[in-house]
Structure formats: structure tokens, C-alpha cells
Design an enzyme around this catalytic site. Structure first.
Site, short mmCIF file in Angstrom:
data_model
loop_
_atom_site.label_atom_id
_atom_site.label_comp_id
_atom_site.label_asym_id
_atom_site.label_seq_id
_atom_site.Cartn_x
_atom_site.Cartn_y
_atom_site.Cartn_z
N ASN A 1 85.36 31.73 34.00
CA ASN A 1 84.54 31.80 35.22
C ASN A 1 83.06 31.51 34.95
O ASN A 1 82.17 32.06 35.60
CB ASN A 1 84.71 33.15 35.94
CG ASN A 1 84.17 33.18 37.38
OD1 ASN A 1 83.70 34.21 37.85
ND2 ASN A 1 84.19 32.07 38.06
N ASP B 1 88.65 21.55 30.20
CA ASP B 1 87.67 22.62 30.09
C ASP B 1 86.44 22.15 29.31
O ASP B 1 86.53 21.94 28.09
CB ASP B 1 88.32 23.82 29.39
CG ASP B 1 87.48 25.08 29.52
OD1 ASP B 1 86.27 24.96 29.81
OD2 ASP B 1 88.04 26.18 29.35
N CYS C 1 82.35 27.93 33.61
CA CYS C 1 82.23 26.46 33.61
C CYS C 1 82.84 25.83 34.86
O CYS C 1 82.13 25.35 35.75
CB CYS C 1 82.87 25.86 32.36
SG CYS C 1 82.06 26.33 30.83
N ARG C 2 84.18 25.81 34.94
CA ARG C 2 84.84 25.02 35.99
C ARG C 2 84.88 25.68 37.36
O ARG C 2 84.53 25.06 38.36
CB ARG C 2 86.27 24.68 35.55
CG ARG C 2 86.34 23.75 34.36
CD ARG C 2 87.72 23.74 33.73
NE ARG C 2 88.07 25.05 33.18
CZ ARG C 2 89.26 25.39 32.72
NH1 ARG C 2 90.24 24.52 32.77
NH2 ARG C 2 89.46 26.59 32.23
N SER C 3 85.34 26.95 37.42
CA SER C 3 85.49 27.53 38.77
C SER C 3 84.16 27.83 39.46
O SER C 3 84.06 27.65 40.67
CB SER C 3 86.42 28.76 38.76
OG SER C 3 85.94 29.79 37.95
N CYS D 1 89.38 29.93 37.00
CA CYS D 1 89.55 29.29 35.68
C CYS D 1 89.67 30.40 34.64
O CYS D 1 89.99 31.55 34.99
CB CYS D 1 88.42 28.30 35.39
SG CYS D 1 86.78 29.04 35.24
P1 4NP Z 1 85.94 28.00 32.01
O1 4NP Z 1 85.59 27.71 30.45
O2 4NP Z 1 87.30 28.61 32.03
O3 4NP Z 1 85.90 26.66 32.67
O4 4NP Z 1 84.84 28.95 32.49
C1 4NP Z 1 85.59 28.71 29.47
C2 4NP Z 1 84.49 29.50 29.31
C3 4NP Z 1 84.48 30.47 28.30
C4 4NP Z 1 85.57 30.59 27.47
C5 4NP Z 1 86.69 29.80 27.63
C6 4NP Z 1 86.69 28.84 28.64
N1 4NP Z 1 85.56 31.55 26.43
O5 4NP Z 1 86.51 31.60 25.63
O6 4NP Z 1 84.60 32.33 26.32
#
Ligand code: 4NP
Length: 159
Positions: free
Chosen positions: A11, A125, A13-15, A8
Site C-alpha cells: 500500500n 510491482d 506503490c501501486r494501490s 496491493c
Molecule cells: P506495493 O509495493 O505492493 O505496490 O505497495 C510494495 C511495497 C513494499 C513492499 C513490497 C511491495 N515491502 O516488502 O515492503
């Protein structure tokens, strides 16, 4: 050994949620020695961080362990070493494809591509939506279908 990498953006939340859920499914099917699971992000903001509190809370609710999971950035070698590279959304897919030669993109797919009747192709997300329940639903369904496909492609008739 079959190697599966979930990807994702951050790294956190989702993955890592997908990694924990898929690792749990693999363990329950007795395939720990056959399938290796990992996750990574296309961004580098959270390297070394544990999963987001929202991901931790929902995994704890469903009794799925996230022990040892820490954020890292996807690297070039990942694209050569992993058999299944599973992007959470179309942006992740696009960024992964940019990192590799056009002849080697076949093993990179979106998680919800494995869900034939899915209404959405991208896992929303929860870092932005705040809806970790929706993400858990979609990710666990996608992981179930992915495991079915991996079993069919690699183990059927080989026992
Ligand atoms: P993920 O979500 O891609 O599902 O881990 C996010 C986590 C952090 C950020 C963006 C998306 N960020 O901009 O810090």
C-alpha cells in the site's frame, strides 16, 4: 455511494497510485459525491506511511494529487463494505479471496481484468522493478476502463 478499494501488497506503490489516479478521474467527471475511493495493503509493514517516493514523483509529474493518502492494512470489514475491490496482482487477489467466504468474492477483481486487450494480468510491482512509468501506464489505463464499467453498471439511464 459506490465504494471502490484498490489493494496491493505494501500500500505504498501501486494501490495508492491507483487511488490517486482514480480519485482524480472521479473528480474530473464530477462524480465525487457518488464514488468513494480508498486503498489498502495485504501487508502491514508500511501502515501510516505516505506513498513511496517513486509513486510521489510520477503522480507529481502528471499533476495528480496524493494529498492525505496514507498506508493501511486491508481488514475483514473492507470486504463487506466496498462494492468494488480491485487487486493489483494475482497474489493480492488470492490473499483477498482467502479473507472472505466463497459466496462473496464476486466483487473482487484484478485491475487489468478490466482491460480487455491487456497483455498482462498483473501490475508489476515497482518496489522491485523500479519502473514507475510502466506501472503508471498500466494503472491509469486500468482505472479508465474500471470507471467506464462502474458508470455503465451504476449510472447509465439513472440520471
Ligand atoms: P506495493 O509495493 O505492493 O505496490 O505497495 C510494495 C511495497 C513494499 C513492499 C513490497 C511491495 N515491502 O516488502 O515492503
Amino acid at each position: 455511494m459506490i465504494k471502490v478499494l484498490f489493494v496491493c501488497l505494501g500500500n505504498i506503490c501501486r494501490s495508492p497510485m491507483a487511488e490517486a489516479i482514480f480519485r482524480d478521474m472521479v473528480k474530473k467527471e464530477g462524480l465525487t459525491n457518488d464514488i468513494q475511493v480508498d486503498s489498502a495493503g495485504t501487508g502491514d509493514w508500511h501502515i501510516g506511511h505516505p506513498p513511496h517516493k517513486g509513486t510521489q514523483t510520477i503522480l507529481t509529474k502528471y499533476k495528480v494529487s496524493f494529498e492525505g493518502i496514507k498506508a493501511r492494512k486491508v481488514i475483514q470489514e473492507d470486504l463487506e463494505q466496498f462494492d468494488y475491490i480491485i487487486a493489483m496482482d494475482s497474489d493480492n487477489l488470492k490473499n483477498l479471496k482467502k479473507m472472505t467466504s466463497t459466496t462473496k468474492t464476486g466483487q473482487i477483481k484484478r485491475l487489468l481484468d478490466f482491460v480487455e486487450d491487456s497483455k498482462v494480468t498483473d501490475v508489476p510491482d515497482p518496489y522491485y522493478t523500479g519502473n514507475f512509468d510502466e506501472t503508471y501506464e498500466l494503472v491509469s489505463n486500468g482505472c479508465k476502463r474500471l470507471l467506464d464499467v462502474i458508470k455503465k453498471e451504476n449510472f447509465v439511464g439513472k440520471e
